[in-house]
Design a protein around this motif. Structure first.
Motif, PDB file in Angstrom:
ATOM      1  N   ARG A   1      32.899  -2.235  17.018  1.00 38.40           N
ATOM      2  CA  ARG A   1      32.785  -3.681  17.212  1.00 38.40           C
ATOM      3  C   ARG A   1      32.961  -3.963  18.696  1.00 38.40           C
ATOM      4  NH1 ARG A   1      33.513  -7.726  13.166  1.00 38.40           N
ATOM      5  NH2 ARG A   1      33.438  -6.747  11.119  1.00 38.40           N
ATOM      6  N   SER A   2      32.754  -5.236  19.091  1.00 40.76           N
ATOM      7  CA  SER A   2      32.939  -5.594  20.512  1.00 40.76           C
ATOM      8  C   SER A   2      34.363  -5.300  20.968  1.00 40.76           C
ATOM      9  CB  SER A   2      32.714  -7.084  20.730  1.00 40.76           C
ATOM     10  OG  SER A   2      31.529  -7.492  20.153  1.00 40.76           O
ATOM     11  N   GLY A   3      35.290  -5.548  20.080  1.00 39.99           N
ATOM     12  CA  GLY A   3      36.702  -5.365  20.409  1.00 39.99           C
ATOM     13  C   GLY A   3      37.522  -5.992  19.298  1.00 39.99           C
ATOM     14  N   TRP A   4      38.824  -6.090  19.523  1.00 42.42           N
ATOM     15  CA  TRP A   4      39.695  -6.675  18.491  1.00 42.42           C
ATOM     16  C   TRP A   4      39.540  -8.194  18.453  1.00 42.42           C
ATOM     17  CZ3 TRP A   4      42.525  -4.799  14.557  1.00 42.42           C
ATOM     18  CH2 TRP A   4      43.450  -5.655  13.968  1.00 42.42           C
TER      19      TRP A   4
ATOM     20  N   TYR B   1      32.119 -13.130  10.762  1.00 40.32           N
ATOM     21  CA  TYR B   1      30.681 -13.407  10.928  1.00 40.32           C
ATOM     22  C   TYR B   1      30.439 -14.737  11.635  1.00 40.32           C
ATOM     23  CZ  TYR B   1      29.137  -9.373   8.317  1.00 40.32           C
ATOM     24  OH  TYR B   1      28.881  -8.090   7.922  1.00 40.32           O
ATOM     25  N   GLN B   2      31.533 -15.310  12.234  1.00 40.16           N
ATOM     26  CA  GLN B   2      31.302 -16.546  12.990  1.00 40.16           C
ATOM     27  C   GLN B   2      30.522 -16.201  14.248  1.00 40.16           C
ATOM     28  OE1 GLN B   2      35.262 -17.713  13.745  1.00 40.16           O
ATOM     29  NE2 GLN B   2      35.713 -17.905  11.569  1.00 40.16           N
ATOM     30  N   LYS B   3      29.749 -17.125  14.713  1.00 37.76           N
ATOM     31  CA  LYS B   3      28.912 -16.971  15.920  1.00 37.76           C
ATOM     32  C   LYS B   3      27.892 -15.854  15.711  1.00 37.76           C
ATOM     33  CE  LYS B   3      32.076 -18.292  19.611  1.00 37.76           C
ATOM     34  NZ  LYS B   3      32.772 -17.712  20.763  1.00 37.76           N
ATOM     35  N   LYS B   4      26.875 -15.860  16.572  1.00 39.10           N
ATOM     36  CA  LYS B   4      25.885 -14.775  16.505  1.00 39.10           C
ATOM     37  C   LYS B   4      26.473 -13.549  17.202  1.00 39.10           C
ATOM     38  CE  LYS B   4      21.644 -15.057  15.959  1.00 39.10           C
ATOM     39  NZ  LYS B   4      20.228 -14.949  16.058  1.00 39.10           N
ATOM     40  N   SER B   5      25.995 -12.379  16.815  1.00 34.04           N
ATOM     41  CA  SER B   5      26.494 -11.187  17.507  1.00 34.04           C
ATOM     42  C   SER B   5      25.963 -11.206  18.945  1.00 34.04           C
ATOM     43  CB  SER B   5      26.111  -9.922  16.762  1.00 34.04           C
ATOM     44  OG  SER B   5      24.735  -9.760  16.756  1.00 34.04           O
ATOM     45  N   ASP B   6      26.733 -10.622  19.842  1.00 29.93           N
ATOM     46  CA  ASP B   6      26.481 -10.764  21.276  1.00 29.93           C
ATOM     47  C   ASP B   6      25.520  -9.673  21.759  1.00 29.93           C
ATOM     48  OD1 ASP B   6      26.544 -11.069  23.966  1.00 29.93           O
ATOM     49  OD2 ASP B   6      28.686 -10.662  24.210  1.00 29.93           O
ATOM     50  N   TRP B   7      24.230  -9.982  21.698  1.00 36.46           N
ATOM     51  CA  TRP B   7      23.231  -8.982  22.100  1.00 36.46           C
ATOM     52  C   TRP B   7      23.315  -8.658  23.600  1.00 36.46           C
ATOM     53  CZ3 TRP B   7      18.135 -10.558  19.038  1.00 36.46           C
ATOM     54  CH2 TRP B   7      18.369 -10.360  17.678  1.00 36.46           C
ATOM     55  N   ASN B   8      23.897  -9.574  24.391  1.00 39.83           N
ATOM     56  CA  ASN B   8      24.063  -9.265  25.831  1.00 39.83           C
ATOM     57  C   ASN B   8      24.989  -8.068  26.026  1.00 39.83           C
ATOM     58  OD1 ASN B   8      22.387 -11.191  26.909  1.00 39.83           O
ATOM     59  ND2 ASN B   8      23.980 -12.774  26.783  1.00 39.83           N
ATOM     60  N   LEU B   9      25.971  -7.966  25.121  1.00 44.14           N
ATOM     61  CA  LEU B   9      26.890  -6.819  25.218  1.00 44.14           C
ATOM     62  C   LEU B   9      26.149  -5.519  24.872  1.00 44.14           C
ATOM     63  CD1 LEU B   9      29.900  -6.262  25.867  1.00 44.14           C
ATOM     64  CD2 LEU B   9      30.314  -6.252  23.411  1.00 44.14           C
ATOM     65  N   VAL B  10      25.225  -5.612  23.927  1.00 46.61           N
ATOM     66  CA  VAL B  10      24.419  -4.428  23.566  1.00 46.61           C
ATOM     67  C   VAL B  10      23.576  -4.019  24.786  1.00 46.61           C
ATOM     68  CG1 VAL B  10      22.661  -3.513  21.995  1.00 46.61           C
ATOM     69  CG2 VAL B  10      24.339  -5.177  21.147  1.00 46.61           C
TER      70      VAL B  10
ATOM     71  N   ASP C   1      12.937 -11.101  14.695  1.00 48.60           N
ATOM     72  CA  ASP C   1      14.275 -10.817  15.242  1.00 48.60           C
ATOM     73  C   ASP C   1      14.287  -9.416  15.864  1.00 48.60           C
ATOM     74  OD1 ASP C   1      15.192 -13.202  14.140  1.00 48.60           O
ATOM     75  OD2 ASP C   1      16.120 -12.253  12.395  1.00 48.60           O
ATOM     76  N   ALA C   2      13.653  -8.460  15.170  1.00 48.11           N
ATOM     77  CA  ALA C   2      13.664  -7.071  15.658  1.00 48.11           C
ATOM     78  C   ALA C   2      12.954  -6.968  17.003  1.00 48.11           C
ATOM     79  CB  ALA C   2      13.001  -6.160  14.630  1.00 48.11           C
ATOM     80  N   LYS C   3      11.802  -7.644  17.079  1.00 49.77           N
ATOM     81  CA  LYS C   3      11.031  -7.609  18.326  1.00 49.77           C
ATOM     82  C   LYS C   3      11.880  -8.159  19.493  1.00 49.77           C
ATOM     83  CE  LYS C   3       6.806  -9.630  20.130  1.00 49.77           C
ATOM     84  NZ  LYS C   3       5.751 -10.580  19.830  1.00 49.77           N
ATOM     85  N   ILE C   4      12.534  -9.286  19.237  1.00 51.60           N
ATOM     86  CA  ILE C   4      13.348  -9.920  20.289  1.00 51.60           C
ATOM     87  C   ILE C   4      14.566  -9.031  20.621  1.00 51.60           C
ATOM     88  CG2 ILE C   4      14.744 -11.979  20.862  1.00 51.60           C
ATOM     89  CD1 ILE C   4      11.697 -12.453  20.757  1.00 51.60           C
ATOM     90  N   ALA C   5      15.147  -8.421  19.597  1.00 53.28           N
ATOM     91  CA  ALA C   5      16.326  -7.566  19.833  1.00 53.28           C
ATOM     92  C   ALA C   5      15.958  -6.397  20.758  1.00 53.28           C
ATOM     93  CB  ALA C   5      16.875  -7.046  18.508  1.00 53.28           C
TER      94      ALA C   5
END
Ligand SMILES: Cc1cc2nc3c(=O)[nH]c(=O)nc-3n(C[C@H](O)[C@H](O)[C@H](O)COP(=O)(O)O)c2cc1C
Length: 324
Positions: free
Chosen positions: A146-149, A182-191, A213-217
């Motif tokens: 995960r991103s973190g705790w 599952y609050q907020k969208k997952s942070d694709w910038n971190l990916v 979504d896949a194309k944008i991801a």
């Protein structure tokens, strides 16, 4: 995309999902085109204890329920007791192409054992575990972070850098903290950041529900593959749709393509379930019917009639009449 010496046939995998990814569901997703399927979380302590109380073969049947069609398979393990992880890996090595280690689970039963997301908070424990796992097996190894705790302690990139040094072959990042759920969208910038820093492949997890979504991801993050959870739960045929993701446009919603047929998916899953699973659990079958009905017309009434159904015949009749 290559994970150590394993070359999946495409970049779309089925994410680990507890109480969803039985062998029959994994096979259905493979038939629809998933490039790799993950088991749900297998607790290495429970596996070891069960194997010792019964037999290793019984434990493998209970926790993995292997089937020749269920390949390529990734087995996800969780735990903090190195001796039990080593035991499970040795016994399960012949049943999978990839091992995954879970560092994301937020459930109390796992955190209480200092496993799952607890290890994001205590990365030194994680590094010790991964060093031992790496010594135990040459199998391709992914670690799901995960991103973190919580938002104040986002550390996935730093952790991934250390894991790469320890010989981990790929990182799966579900870019939400344990506290976010599952609050907020997952942070694709971190990916994206992770991808720019590590050399091993990065697999994105979170919020891919259709081809667009896949194309944008891929465009936004440069990730090497995508692992799909909730999108596959309600629509296993997402894997057929994703074949043409490069051509996807904003109009491409979940059920607008010819190749998607949720009723057919459910009936095929049920046939597999009857043949393969070692149980006949009506509430589990109802759950699959409920997920199938997610996008149907008159969704609320239909869901209620599925919940109220008394037997398999009645349930199948309701599902066959679903309109999308
Ligand atoms: C019902 C359910 C069960 C899950 N079980 C697991 C699990 O056993 N192990 C794990 O690493 N992640 C688990 N997850 C998290 C998913 O693998 C995935 O990271 C998350 O749902 C985000 O992806 P999505 O937006 O594609 O669903 C679960 C998710 C759901 C919805």
């Amino acid at each position: 995309m290559q994970i150590r010496d394993f070359k999946p046939k495409n970049q779309f995998f089925l994410a680990p999902m507890e109480a969803v990814n039985c062998t029959s569901f994994r096979i259905l997703c493979l038939r629809r085109g998933a490039g790799l399927v993950y088991t749900d979380l297998i607790d290495a302590d429970e596996f070891t204890q069960f194997a010792k109380e019964t037999s290793v073969l019984d434990a493998i049947k209970k926790f993995v329920n292997p089937n020749s069609e269920d390949q390529p398979l990734a087995i996800q393990l969780a735990g903090a007791k190195i001796e039990n992880l080593v035991f499970a890996i040795k016994e399960l090595e012949n049943y999978c192409e990839v091992f995954d280690f879970n560092v994301g689970c937020p459930l109390g039963k796992v955190l209480g054992k200092k496993a799952g997301c607890y290890l994001m908070k205590h990365p030194d424990n994680l590094y010790k575990i991964i060093s031992e796992i790496r010594k135990t097996t040459n199998k391709p190894l992914s670690v799901k972070l995960r991103s973190g705790w919580d938002e104040k302690s986002i550390n996935a990139v730093e952790v991934a850098v250390e894991l790469e040094k320890l010989g981990v072959d790929t990182i799966i990042l579900h870019a939400r903290t344990k506290e976010q759920g599952y609050q907020k969208k997952s942070d694709w910038n971190l990916v994206k950041k992770l991808k720019s820093i590590v050399k091993i492949p990065v697999i994105l997890s979170g919020d891919v529900f259709n081809s667009y979504d896949a194309k944008i991801a891929f465009e936004k993050t440069g990730c090497d593959a995508i692992i799909i959870g909730r999108g596959a739960k309600v629509n296993p045929s997402i894997f057929s749709q994703l074949k043409s993701f490069q051509k996807a446009s904003k109009k491409d919603k979940v059920y607008c393509k010819n190749e998607v047929n949720p009723v057919k998916d459910f009936l095929e899953w049920l046939k597999l379930y009857r043949k393969i699973e070692r149980r006949n659990n009506f509430s589990e079958i109802k759950d699959h019917a409920l997920w199938t009905s997610t996008e149907c017309k008159n969704n609320k009434e239909v869901k209620q009639s599925i919940v109220n159904s008394k037997g398999e015949e009645e349930l199948i009749k309701i599902v066959k009449e679903l309109k999308f």
